[in-house]
Design an enzyme around this catalytic site. Sequence first.
Site, PDB file in Angstrom:
ATOM      1  N   ASN A  72       0.779  -1.283   0.181  1.00 30.65           N
ATOM      2  CA  ASN A  72      -0.208   0.061  -0.031  1.00 30.65           C
ATOM      3  C   ASN A  72       0.770   1.074  -0.111  1.00 30.65           C
ATOM      4  O   ASN A  72       1.919   1.250   0.481  1.00 30.65           O
ATOM      5  CB  ASN A  72      -0.958  -0.065   1.212  1.00 30.65           C
ATOM      6  N   HIS A 132       2.306  13.334  13.256  1.00 26.07           N
ATOM      7  CA  HIS A 132       1.888  13.241  14.598  1.00 26.07           C
ATOM      8  C   HIS A 132       0.642  12.594  14.736  1.00 26.07           C
ATOM      9  O   HIS A 132      -0.279  13.267  15.109  1.00 26.07           O
ATOM     10  CB  HIS A 132       2.059  14.645  15.164  1.00 26.07           C
ATOM     11  N   HIS A 166       2.794   8.300  18.758  1.00 29.84           N
ATOM     12  CA  HIS A 166       3.833   8.949  17.971  1.00 29.84           C
ATOM     13  C   HIS A 166       5.021   9.544  19.050  1.00 29.84           C
ATOM     14  O   HIS A 166       4.737   9.922  19.872  1.00 29.84           O
ATOM     15  CB  HIS A 166       3.366   9.760  16.853  1.00 29.84           C
ATOM     16  N   HIS A 210       9.827  19.836  16.544  1.00 28.57           N
ATOM     17  CA  HIS A 210       8.246  19.829  16.438  1.00 28.57           C
ATOM     18  C   HIS A 210       8.043  21.431  17.004  1.00 28.57           C
ATOM     19  O   HIS A 210       6.813  21.799  16.337  1.00 28.57           O
ATOM     20  CB  HIS A 210       7.716  18.905  17.309  1.00 28.57           C
ATOM     21  N   HIS A 257       5.125  21.186  24.852  1.00 27.37           N
ATOM     22  CA  HIS A 257       5.877  21.255  23.644  1.00 27.37           C
ATOM     23  C   HIS A 257       6.831  22.377  23.693  1.00 27.37           C
ATOM     24  O   HIS A 257       8.196  22.334  23.675  1.00 27.37           O
ATOM     25  CB  HIS A 257       4.779  21.871  22.560  1.00 27.37           C
TER      26      HIS A 257
END
Length: 263
Positions: A68, A75, A79, A85, A213
């Site tokens: 495929n 993300h 993950h 990021h 983050h």
Amino acid sequence: MSTSNSSQALAQVLSNLADESIKVVDLTNPLGEDTPVIALPPEFAQSPPFSREVISKYDEKGPAWYWNTITVGEHTGTHFDTPSHWVTGKDLPNNTLDKIPAQKHVAPVCVIDTSKESAADADFLLTPEYIENWEQTHGRIPAGSWVLMRTDWSKHIGGETFLNLKEDGSHCPGPSVECINFLIERDVIGFGAETVGTDAGQAHLFEPMFPCHNLIHGAGKFGLASLCNLDQLPPTGAMLITAPMKIVDGSGSPVRVFALTPA
Ligand code: MN
């Protein structure tokens, strides 16, 4: 440790794996078309859900083989977040998937169980006080460890309560700003969660917003999102193997995460 000692240590691990006195726990959710994807405010670009197109499946396009083409955001599902990021980590060295040294993908893990608090309050926040209390029982979080926040939130996958979207956005547990600063002081390798991202559902309201983050990637540390089976891990003493794809300049990737734990 001498070479012969480390050979013996590894042989012991392999023997324990063979007789299953060390278990391998898969912390990875299946990745497919139904995998939930984070929803950003409408003014921002959205990450697409996982999709696939058959190249061939034992047919005229390829009589003996099946494969495929997949489309997936970096993300999506279980993950790995790299420092690149977030804008705060954009200029750090070795901040993308292809640059992280392999040795960093094997590390000890501390699991902090907040499942009761998270069941009682979808906006539960992990705090330094909560972790200090955990450390009284389990010892100080060693530098270089992963810290995983167990919420049992992975058990909501497949239902609306996983993203838990309300009119004012998502309501999911996560770390407070002070918690992330505390973990950076502990010099952890990264922070992992069972929710769709590493930050709490309402973390856009924090200062700074999205601390797991903004702060953690700014400190060169990693994230793991959408983990499962944390209820099968001890609070300390397990080893985490994180293996994201080695995408050139990649900001993150679906990851297979295994924990080696004493049976
Ligand atoms: Mn992410």
